[in-house]
Design an enzyme around this catalytic site. Sequence first.
Site, mmCIF file in Angstrom:
data_model
loop_
_atom_site.group_PDB
_atom_site.id
_atom_site.type_symbol
_atom_site.label_atom_id
_atom_site.label_comp_id
_atom_site.label_asym_id
_atom_site.label_seq_id
_atom_site.Cartn_x
_atom_site.Cartn_y
_atom_site.Cartn_z
ATOM 1 N N CYS A 1 4.135 28.543 -24.078
ATOM 2 C CA CYS A 1 3.563 27.447 -23.306
ATOM 3 C C CYS A 1 3.722 27.811 -21.831
ATOM 4 C CB CYS A 1 4.258 26.132 -23.628
ATOM 5 S SG CYS A 1 3.292 24.712 -23.121
ATOM 6 N N CYS B 1 -1.744 24.493 -24.556
ATOM 7 C CA CYS B 1 -1.689 24.342 -23.103
ATOM 8 C C CYS B 1 -2.533 25.384 -22.384
ATOM 9 C CB CYS B 1 -0.233 24.385 -22.630
ATOM 10 S SG CYS B 1 0.762 25.645 -23.399
ATOM 11 N N CYS C 1 -2.643 34.708 -24.074
ATOM 12 C CA CYS C 1 -1.685 35.662 -24.627
ATOM 13 C C CYS C 1 -2.395 36.977 -24.886
ATOM 14 C CB CYS C 1 -1.125 35.155 -25.955
ATOM 15 S SG CYS C 1 -0.142 33.684 -25.794
#
Length: 134
Positions: free
Chosen positions: A11, A85, A89
Site C-alpha cells: 500500500c 490504493c 508494483c
Amino acid sequence: MSDKPSVLFVCVHNAGRSQMAAAWLRHLAGDAVDVRSAGSEPADRINPAAVEAMREVGIDLTGQTPARLTWDTAQASDVIVTMGCGDACPVFPGRRYEDWKLTDPAGQPLDVVRGVRDEIRARVEALLADLGRD
C-alpha cells in the site's frame, strides 16, 4: 530456497491496510508463510488507529515500521497483494497478483478501522486457505 510461500502486502504508505494484512497473516499462519509488507511512499509511523484496532484482537503492531517497496522484495514474493490504493508494483512472470479494494483507514474513526481490520482478516483467511496453509 524455501518451500514456504511468500506474500507481499503493498500500500502506498505501508501504515494501515498492508500492515494489518501482514500482521493477520503472521498471526494465522505462524512460520508457514514468509510475510512482507511495503509501500511506494512509506509513512513515518503506523497509523495509530490501525495499531489500536489490532491491539483489540491481541496483535501488537507497535514494533512495526513502514518500509519502502523494493524491486528485490517484490521479486522474492510468490503472491503480491495491493490494497486498492493504486500502488504500482513491478510485474514478474509466475507471480500471483491480487488487488483488494479496501477502505483507507487514514483519518477514519476507530469503528471504521475495526471494519477494515475484520474485512482484511477474512481476506487473509481465504488467501491462506488458497495457499493450502490453513
